[in-house]
Design a protein around this motif. Structure first.
Motif, PDB file in Angstrom:
ATOM      1  N   ALA A   9      34.431   6.104  -1.108  1.00 46.89           N
ATOM      2  CA  ALA A   9      35.278   5.028  -1.635  1.00 46.89           C
ATOM      3  C   ALA A   9      35.010   4.807  -3.122  1.00 46.89           C
ATOM      4  N   PHE A  10      36.082   4.693  -3.890  1.00 44.99           N
ATOM      5  CA  PHE A  10      35.979   4.447  -5.337  1.00 44.99           C
ATOM      6  C   PHE A  10      36.857   3.268  -5.731  1.00 44.99           C
ATOM      7  N   GLU A  11      36.391   2.551  -6.745  1.00 47.58           N
ATOM      8  CA  GLU A  11      37.236   1.507  -7.328  1.00 47.58           C
ATOM      9  C   GLU A  11      37.079   1.568  -8.845  1.00 47.58           C
ATOM     10  N   PRO A  12      37.804   2.492  -9.468  1.00 46.40           N
ATOM     11  CA  PRO A  12      37.678   2.616 -10.920  1.00 46.40           C
ATOM     12  C   PRO A  12      38.358   1.447 -11.611  1.00 46.40           C
TER      13      PRO A  12
ATOM     14  N   HIS B 135      25.211   3.499  -2.944  1.00 41.87           N
ATOM     15  CA  HIS B 135      24.434   3.036  -1.801  1.00 41.87           C
ATOM     16  C   HIS B 135      24.023   4.208  -0.910  1.00 41.87           C
ATOM     17  N   ALA B 136      24.978   5.124  -0.697  1.00 44.65           N
ATOM     18  CA  ALA B 136      24.684   6.271   0.166  1.00 44.65           C
ATOM     19  C   ALA B 136      23.566   7.123  -0.445  1.00 44.65           C
ATOM     20  N   GLY B 137      23.631   7.322  -1.757  1.00 46.59           N
ATOM     21  CA  GLY B 137      22.597   8.107  -2.424  1.00 46.59           C
ATOM     22  C   GLY B 137      21.243   7.433  -2.331  1.00 46.59           C
ATOM     23  N   TRP B 138      21.250   6.122  -2.467  1.00 47.78           N
ATOM     24  CA  TRP B 138      20.003   5.335  -2.392  1.00 47.78           C
ATOM     25  C   TRP B 138      19.369   5.462  -0.998  1.00 47.78           C
TER      26      TRP B 138
ATOM     27  N   PRO C 199      36.348  -3.296   0.147  1.00 49.93           N
ATOM     28  CA  PRO C 199      35.258  -2.481  -0.414  1.00 49.93           C
ATOM     29  C   PRO C 199      34.150  -2.228   0.615  1.00 49.93           C
ATOM     30  N   LEU C 200      33.954  -3.190   1.511  1.00 51.84           N
ATOM     31  CA  LEU C 200      32.927  -3.003   2.544  1.00 51.84           C
ATOM     32  C   LEU C 200      33.403  -1.995   3.584  1.00 51.84           C
ATOM     33  N   ILE C 201      34.711  -1.979   3.833  1.00 58.13           N
ATOM     34  CA  ILE C 201      35.258  -0.948   4.735  1.00 58.13           C
ATOM     35  C   ILE C 201      34.985   0.421   4.123  1.00 58.13           C
ATOM     36  N   GLY C 202      35.251   0.533   2.836  1.00 55.57           N
ATOM     37  CA  GLY C 202      35.008   1.811   2.158  1.00 55.57           C
ATOM     38  C   GLY C 202      33.556   2.236   2.250  1.00 55.57           C
TER      39      GLY C 202
ATOM     40  N   GLY D 197      36.320  -8.813  -4.736  1.00 56.82           N
ATOM     41  CA  GLY D 197      36.153  -8.380  -3.350  1.00 56.82           C
ATOM     42  C   GLY D 197      34.899  -9.045  -2.832  1.00 56.82           C
ATOM     43  N   HIS D 198      34.464  -8.670  -1.650  1.00 54.55           N
ATOM     44  CA  HIS D 198      33.302  -9.365  -1.092  1.00 54.55           C
ATOM     45  C   HIS D 198      32.030  -9.065  -1.888  1.00 54.55           C
ATOM     46  N   PRO D 199      31.259 -10.142  -2.227  1.00 50.94           N
ATOM     47  CA  PRO D 199      30.084  -9.934  -3.091  1.00 50.94           C
ATOM     48  C   PRO D 199      29.018  -9.027  -2.484  1.00 50.94           C
ATOM     49  N   ALA D 200      28.997  -8.883  -1.149  1.00 58.37           N
ATOM     50  CA  ALA D 200      27.975  -8.027  -0.543  1.00 58.37           C
ATOM     51  C   ALA D 200      28.112  -6.572  -0.978  1.00 58.37           C
TER      52      ALA D 200
END
Ligand SMILES: Cc1ncc(C[n+]2csc(CCOP(=O)(O)OP(=O)(O)O)c2C)c(N)n1
Ligand SMILES: [Mg+2]
Length: 790
Positions: A573-576, A693-696, A562-565, A733-736
């Motif tokens: 990147a999406f994870e529905p 995150h990108a929007g933020w 998820p961090l790679i995404g 996945g990674h909590p970050a």
């Protein structure tokens, strides 16, 4: 006559490429205390090859991946042709200037493939050729704008050390399996890498490898001068001395020049009558020029060799060269990053005959400018102008998904594609799927059964012909739309990169979809990065993912993807968690992959959505219970924007559980447990931490620049929460990935996620062990806020 013009082109390119590097390092005012760099020796090494290639062999339909550190030669070619500005040349390696390594997206002078990470530019040419064949098999001769054109050759200009990269051999195998053609790799065999001299004898072995995979290996060892001398008395002895000379000695002699060559040759070959006389007939300068006249540094030789190829099999040209050819740093083993110093440059300028003040003049030193310009004007490769194409956008039909009580996102992905395959939309016809030996286990099977596998020559499925029951009908045909790859994930990402540029390279839009086991994205990561850097458009599906893959164990369970995404530019990147989310996201993604609008942020989400990009879906095999049918806008738009309230928080909300992906069921269960003792629990369904995150980030930048009334989607969601409300985030996945949510509106946040390699076990075992199960979530809530115990 032509050869005289070609030699003049070669000398112009040698000068311009070295001058632009010198200018950037020694003349442009310096601001940082670091070397600007640029590769004079690597450029000189290729100048004759590139002169012969661009000014005689290439046709407009051909595409070239230029050795990264020969970028100065490429841009000098474009400058000489009037297609690159002096301003950008002067700004080489500066902001907005000509790029250090050729870039499709950042340079404006018709770069075909970006290069930089050695080996990848080489390999993408073979995948581009495969894609060219894929398109041609369906549409006949590939369209060039409104007309038609022959198939082009996909050409890589290769540094010899690039052949140390493993991805070269992975792609050689794949090329052989796929009947590769129209691919040329031209190896700049200067026998030097960055640190030193290439191993003796290595290339005899490499030649055998190319041969084994069906390539035509063509050697360009001696230049015209050398070949003429070999025919003279004593010439044979000189030839065998050259053949037996170790790489490092040849380099060192080249660096030291004519007098030292003479001394050494006389020591080894003197007193042999004919050969001594032959050497004596040459002055020191002539002797140096003769010894440096290797095939790859001889325009005539390279022109003849390119012209001699009369077939479409893949060709590996082994062009012997001298690194730093024609300059004072020729042959020195440290010359990779070395530059001529100002004193050397002044002397070399005189040697090159370039008058002071005319350093940037395109035609300086040319005695017959009109004739020379007329020669340039008729060079076939440039005659058609820039070769950057596009293709119409394809409508995305409504994606159907029969509601099911329980289904995994991976199974839903397979069903959605199967439904597309069954229809007759243009979208369906333009999809190309691919997978590195995990087609069946990533749910592409039904799609492949309907749309078949691609091969240039048809091959029936023998199991089917013999009526042996199998769920997979593997019929290969030129119409097939699935390209089956071997296991190498690098090849997957390179193929997605090539297919994702089809609209631009071949004026024919493809919608590439590749599936891979999620942890092995890391195996193809540099090629994925490379594809995104070139703005290729594709969908990569990482599935299954996380510890949810329980019994497969730690080696197959992804944690950091998820961090790679999130951290990849050009990749949304999406994870529905639910099938209906996936369906909405895929419909949006097929459109997004085709966009080429401006890069301004959208005023609602603050995402740069108009310019489009590639898409990554992280999916799972765990079948979750599905919500009742939902069509409301906040769910649909929220799934695309990155989050929506699955359970909206009440006004007194003191706990929000924000989850992404497969752990939805745990989050929902935990909310039920906590809600018994508390009111107003909110559950935030995050479908894309990346887009939130990108929007933020973008909204913050907009506010800082003074734009009023700016709200990122995640701010709109979290701002109304009372300040005492705590957020528990949870992901397989990674909590970050989600822990930053607390920073949006200043809420205390406790992130849950996976930080250690997983184990074999059941899903509940592993969720419990990683503290991402409902109990762990509820315990965190208990710890965070006062409330009735549960
Ligand atoms: C993947 C990767 N690793 C390392 C580098 C750094 N690097 C750039 S060029 C080079 C050596 C190249 O030698 P060669 O291919 O022989 O090119 P030459 O300059 O000799 O023509 C290295 C190690 C890189 N660009 N990419
Ligand atoms: Mg080299």
């Amino acid at each position: 006559m032509t050869i005289s013009y070609l030699t003049q082109v070669e000398q112009r390119l040698l000068w311009l490429s070295h001058w632009m590097i010198h200018h950037a390092n020694h003349i442009r005012p310096k601001q940082d205390n670091i070397k600007v760099g640029g590769h004079q020796a690597s450029s000189a090494s290729m100048v004759s090859i590139m002169t012969a290639l661009y000014f005689t062999a290439l046709r407009p339909e051909d595409r070239v991946a230029v050795k990264p550190h020969a970028s100065p030669i490429f841009h000098s070619i474009q400058y000489l042709m009037g297609h690159q500005s002096r301003e950008k040349m002067e700004a080489f390696r500066g902001l907005g200037g000509v790029q250090s390594y050729p870039s499709r997206t950042k340079d404006d002078d018709d770069v075909d493939f970006s290069t930089g990470s050695v080996g990848l530019g080489v390999a993408i040419t073979s995948f581009a050729s495969l894609i060219q064949d894929f398109i041609a098999a369906k549409s006949g001769p590939v369209k060039l704008g409104s007309g038609e054109r022959p198939l082009g050759r996909m050409i890589a200009l290769v540094g010899d050390a690039e052949l140390d990269e493993g991805n070269i051999y992975e792609c050689l195998q794949e090329g052989w399996k796929n009947d590769l053609r129209n691919t040329w790799w031209i190896i700049d065999y200067n026998r030097q890498s960055l640190d030193g001299i290439v191993h003796e004898g290595l290339f005899q072995r490499i030649e055998k490898i190319f041969d084994a995979f069906g390539w035509d290996v063509v050697k360009a060892k001696y230049g015209v001068l050398q070949r003429a001398v070999f025919d003279q008395p004593g010439g044979e002895a000189l030839r065998s001395w050259i053949d037996n000379c170790p790489n490092s000695l040849y380099s060192a002699m080249t660096f030291m020049g004519g007098a030292v060559w003479r001394q050494r040759l006389m020591e080894d070959l003197g007193d042999q009558g004919d050969v001594s006389a032959l050497i004596d007939r040459h002055s020191d300068n002539e002797l140096a020029a003769l010894m440096e006249n290797l095939g790859g540094n001889c325009v005539q030789t390279m022109t003849d060799i390119f012209a001699s190829i009369d077939h479409d099999r893949p060709v590996c040209f082994l062009a012997y060269t001298v690194k730093g050819w024609g300059t004072p740093i020729a042959g020195h083993k440290d010359n990779h990053g070395g530059l001529m110093n100002p004193a050397q440059m002044t002397e070399w300028q005189t040697h090159m005959g370039v008058p002071q003040g005319q350093e940037w003049d395109r035609l300086a030193t040319i005695k017959d400018p009109e004739g020379f310009q007329a020669f340039l004007d008729q060079v076939p490769f440039f005659a058609a102008g820039p070769r950057r194409f596009s293709d119409k956008k394809i409508d995305v039909p409504a994606l159907q998904l029969t509601p099911t009580k329980q289904i995994s996102t991976q199974a839903a992905f397979g069903k959605i594609l199967d439904d597309i395959a069954r229809g007759d939309s243009l979208l369906a016809d333009r999809i190309v799927t691919t997978s590195p030996d995990v087609t069946g286990t990533t749910s592409l099977g039904p799609w492949v059964n309907r749309r078949k596998l691609f091969a240039r020559t048809a091959q029936p499925d023998l199991f089917k012909e013999h009526n042996i029951p199998s769920t997979a009908k593997w019929e290969f045909t030129p119409d097939g739309q699935h390209i089956e790859l071997g296991i190498a994930e690098m090849n997957l990402c390179l193929l997605l990169g090539a297919a994702g540029l089809a609209h631009s390279l071949f004026a024919h839009r493809l919608i590439p979809i590749g599936t891979v086991y999620d942890p092995f994205i890391a195996r193809g990561l540099d090629a994925l990065n490379y594809a995104c850097y070139q703005d290729a458009r594709f969908m990569i599906v990482g599935t299954p993912s996380g510890v949810t893959l329980a019994p497969e164990g730690g080696a197959h369970q992804s944690i950091g993807t998820p961090l790679i995404g999130m951290s990849h530019d050009g990749l949304a990147a999406f994870e529905p968690a639910f099938a209906d989310e996936l369906s909405v996201i895929m419909a949006w993604a097929f459109d997004y992959m085709q966009r080429d609008g401006d890069s301004l942020p959208d005023k609602r989400t603050w995402l740069r959505d108009a310019s489009g990009g590639a898409v990554y879906l992280r999916l799972t095999t765990n079948a979750l219970e599905q919500p009742a049918t939902r069509t409301d806008d906040s769910f649909q738009q929220g799934s695309i924007d990155g989050a929506y309230w699955l359970r909206p928080p009440g006004p007194g909300c003191d706990i929000v559980i924000a989850y992404q992906g497969a752990v939805a069921s745990e989050a929902i269960k935990a909310a039920g447990m906590i809600a018994e003792g508390r009111r107003d629990i909110g559950v935030l369904a995050v479908t894309s931490a990346d887009r939130l995150h990108a929007g933020w980030m973008s909204a913050q930048a907009a506010r800082t620049s003074g734009i009023p009334d700016v709200h990122a989607h995640i701010e709109t969601l979290l701002d109304p929460l009372p300040s005492h409300c705590a957020i528990i985030t949870v992901i397989d996945g990674h909590p970050a990935t989600l822990s930053w949510l607390g920073g949006v509106a200043g809420h205390k946040t406790l992130p849950l996620g996976v930080e250690e390699f997983g184990q074999t076990g059941t899903i509940s075992d592993l969720y419990r062990q990683a503290n991402i199960d409902a109990d762990a979530i509820a315990n965190k809530a208990q710890y965070l806020t006062a409330g009735a115990p549960f």
